[in-house]
Design a protein around this motif. Structure first.
Motif, PDB file in Angstrom:
ATOM      1  N   UNK A 102     -84.959 107.538 -32.980  1.00 29.73           N
ATOM      2  CA  UNK A 102     -85.060 106.129 -33.386  1.00 29.73           C
ATOM      3  C   UNK A 102     -86.484 105.615 -33.189  1.00 29.73           C
ATOM      4  N   UNK A 103     -87.127 105.965 -32.084  1.00 26.19           N
ATOM      5  CA  UNK A 103     -88.510 105.543 -31.849  1.00 26.19           C
ATOM      6  C   UNK A 103     -89.446 106.143 -32.887  1.00 26.19           C
ATOM      7  N   UNK A 104     -89.221 107.391 -33.241  1.00 28.47           N
ATOM      8  CA  UNK A 104     -90.055 108.041 -34.258  1.00 28.47           C
ATOM      9  C   UNK A 104     -89.863 107.364 -35.609  1.00 28.47           C
ATOM     10  N   UNK A 105     -88.590 107.025 -35.931  1.00 32.66           N
ATOM     11  CA  UNK A 105     -88.319 106.345 -37.191  1.00 32.66           C
ATOM     12  C   UNK A 105     -88.991 104.971 -37.226  1.00 32.66           C
ATOM     13  N   UNK A 106     -88.918 104.224 -36.110  1.00 30.68           N
ATOM     14  CA  UNK A 106     -89.570 102.916 -36.021  1.00 30.68           C
ATOM     15  C   UNK A 106     -91.088 103.044 -36.141  1.00 30.68           C
ATOM     16  N   UNK A 107     -91.648 104.063 -35.500  1.00 32.26           N
ATOM     17  CA  UNK A 107     -93.095 104.288 -35.575  1.00 32.26           C
ATOM     18  C   UNK A 107     -93.515 104.615 -37.005  1.00 32.26           C
ATOM     19  N   UNK A 108     -92.716 105.412 -37.706  1.00 31.23           N
ATOM     20  CA  UNK A 108     -93.024 105.748 -39.097  1.00 31.23           C
ATOM     21  C   UNK A 108     -92.967 104.502 -39.974  1.00 31.23           C
ATOM     22  N   UNK A 109     -91.954 103.667 -39.767  1.00 26.52           N
ATOM     23  CA  UNK A 109     -91.860 102.418 -40.533  1.00 26.52           C
ATOM     24  C   UNK A 109     -93.045 101.505 -40.249  1.00 26.52           C
ATOM     25  N   UNK A 110     -93.422 101.415 -38.980  1.00 25.90           N
ATOM     26  CA  UNK A 110     -94.559 100.578 -38.594  1.00 25.90           C
ATOM     27  C   UNK A 110     -95.848 101.095 -39.223  1.00 25.90           C
ATOM     28  N   UNK A 111     -96.049 102.421 -39.201  1.00 25.54           N
ATOM     29  CA  UNK A 111     -97.250 103.007 -39.794  1.00 25.54           C
ATOM     30  C   UNK A 111     -97.285 102.765 -41.304  1.00 25.54           C
ATOM     31  N   UNK A 112     -96.128 102.901 -41.950  1.00 24.31           N
ATOM     32  CA  UNK A 112     -96.037 102.649 -43.399  1.00 24.31           C
ATOM     33  C   UNK A 112     -96.384 101.193 -43.707  1.00 24.31           C
ATOM     34  N   UNK A 113     -95.845 100.268 -42.928  1.00 28.31           N
ATOM     35  CA  UNK A 113     -96.105  98.840 -43.135  1.00 28.31           C
ATOM     36  C   UNK A 113     -97.588  98.521 -42.931  1.00 28.31           C
ATOM     37  N   UNK A 114     -98.169  99.103 -41.886  1.00 28.17           N
ATOM     38  CA  UNK A 114     -99.590  98.861 -41.617  1.00 28.17           C
ATOM     39  C   UNK A 114    -100.464  99.446 -42.719  1.00 28.17           C
ATOM     40  N   UNK A 115    -100.096 100.618 -43.222  1.00 30.00           N
ATOM     41  CA  UNK A 115    -100.865 101.229 -44.307  1.00 30.00           C
ATOM     42  C   UNK A 115    -100.770 100.377 -45.573  1.00 30.00           C
ATOM     43  N   UNK A 116     -99.572  99.869 -45.876  1.00 27.77           N
ATOM     44  CA  UNK A 116     -99.382  99.019 -47.045  1.00 27.77           C
ATOM     45  C   UNK A 116    -100.198  97.728 -46.912  1.00 27.77           C
ATOM     46  N   UNK A 117    -100.177  97.141 -45.724  1.00 29.87           N
ATOM     47  CA  UNK A 117    -100.944  95.913 -45.485  1.00 29.87           C
ATOM     48  C   UNK A 117    -102.439  96.177 -45.624  1.00 29.87           C
ATOM     49  N   UNK A 118    -102.909  97.307 -45.091  1.00 30.55           N
ATOM     50  CA  UNK A 118    -104.331  97.644 -45.195  1.00 30.55           C
ATOM     51  C   UNK A 118    -104.728  97.865 -46.651  1.00 30.55           C
ATOM     52  N   UNK A 119    -103.864  98.543 -47.423  1.00 29.32           N
ATOM     53  CA  UNK A 119    -104.142  98.758 -48.849  1.00 29.32           C
ATOM     54  C   UNK A 119    -104.209  97.419 -49.589  1.00 29.32           C
ATOM     55  N   UNK A 120    -103.258  96.543 -49.313  1.00 27.48           N
ATOM     56  CA  UNK A 120    -103.226  95.241 -49.973  1.00 27.48           C
ATOM     57  C   UNK A 120    -104.471  94.435 -49.640  1.00 27.48           C
ATOM     58  N   UNK A 121    -104.868  94.427 -48.377  1.00 30.79           N
ATOM     59  CA  UNK A 121    -106.072  93.690 -47.977  1.00 30.79           C
ATOM     60  C   UNK A 121    -107.321  94.262 -48.636  1.00 30.79           C
ATOM     61  N   UNK A 122    -107.396  95.596 -48.717  1.00 25.00           N
ATOM     62  CA  UNK A 122    -108.547  96.232 -49.326  1.00 25.00           C
ATOM     63  C   UNK A 122    -108.626  95.880 -50.812  1.00 25.00           C
ATOM     64  N   UNK A 123    -107.486  95.952 -51.527  1.00 23.20           N
ATOM     65  CA  UNK A 123    -107.476  95.605 -52.945  1.00 23.20           C
ATOM     66  C   UNK A 123    -107.768  94.127 -53.157  1.00 23.20           C
ATOM     67  N   UNK A 124    -107.201  93.282 -52.332  1.00 27.06           N
ATOM     68  CA  UNK A 124    -107.444  91.848 -52.446  1.00 27.06           C
ATOM     69  C   UNK A 124    -108.908  91.536 -52.166  1.00 27.06           C
TER      70      UNK A 124
END
Length: 117
Positions: free
Chosen positions: A15-37
């Motif tokens: 469960x912790x690994x799954x949460x960490x993967x979701x968190x990393x995915x969310x952070x990567x998506x946010x970083x991509x969005x900020x970079x494109x914006x």
């Protein structure tokens, strides 16, 4: 007993690994969005002037009444000017109405709205 503990620990770690993967995915998506914006808005922001710091306005009943009164006075001033421009074609008359209006507006505001300083 130890098999049960090991199973629960494995579930917790999964469960912790799954949460960490979701968190990393969310952070990567946010970083991509900020970079494109940033790529899109940076040229536009460079062209626009910086906005000044906004000072909060008054929000009470008296302030709202004052704003309403100021708006009414401004609209009446504009109506008088438009009527003067439509009635008289002489620049002297138009200028005379403008000057007379500019002189009489503070007097009328003080008398009508009882704004004594």
């Amino acid at each position: 007993m130890s098999k049960e503990r090991a199973r629960r620990r494995a579930e917790r770690e999964a469960e912790q690994a799954r949460q960490a993967a979701l968190r990393a995915e969310r952070q990567a998506r946010t970083a991509r969005r900020r970079r494109l914006l940033g790529k899109v808005t940076a040229p536009a922001v460079a062209l626009l002037p910086r906005r000044p710091v906004r000072i909060a306005g008054q929000r009470g009943v008296i302030a709202r009444r004052r704003r309403t009164q100021n708006g009414v006075v401004a609209v009446l001033f504009l109506i008088v000017q438009v009527i003067a421009w439509l009635i008289w074609s002489s620049w002297a008359a138009r200028l005379g109405v403008l000057l007379l209006s500019l002189l009489l507006v503070p007097v009328l505001v003080t008398v009508v709205f009882d704004r004594r300083s």
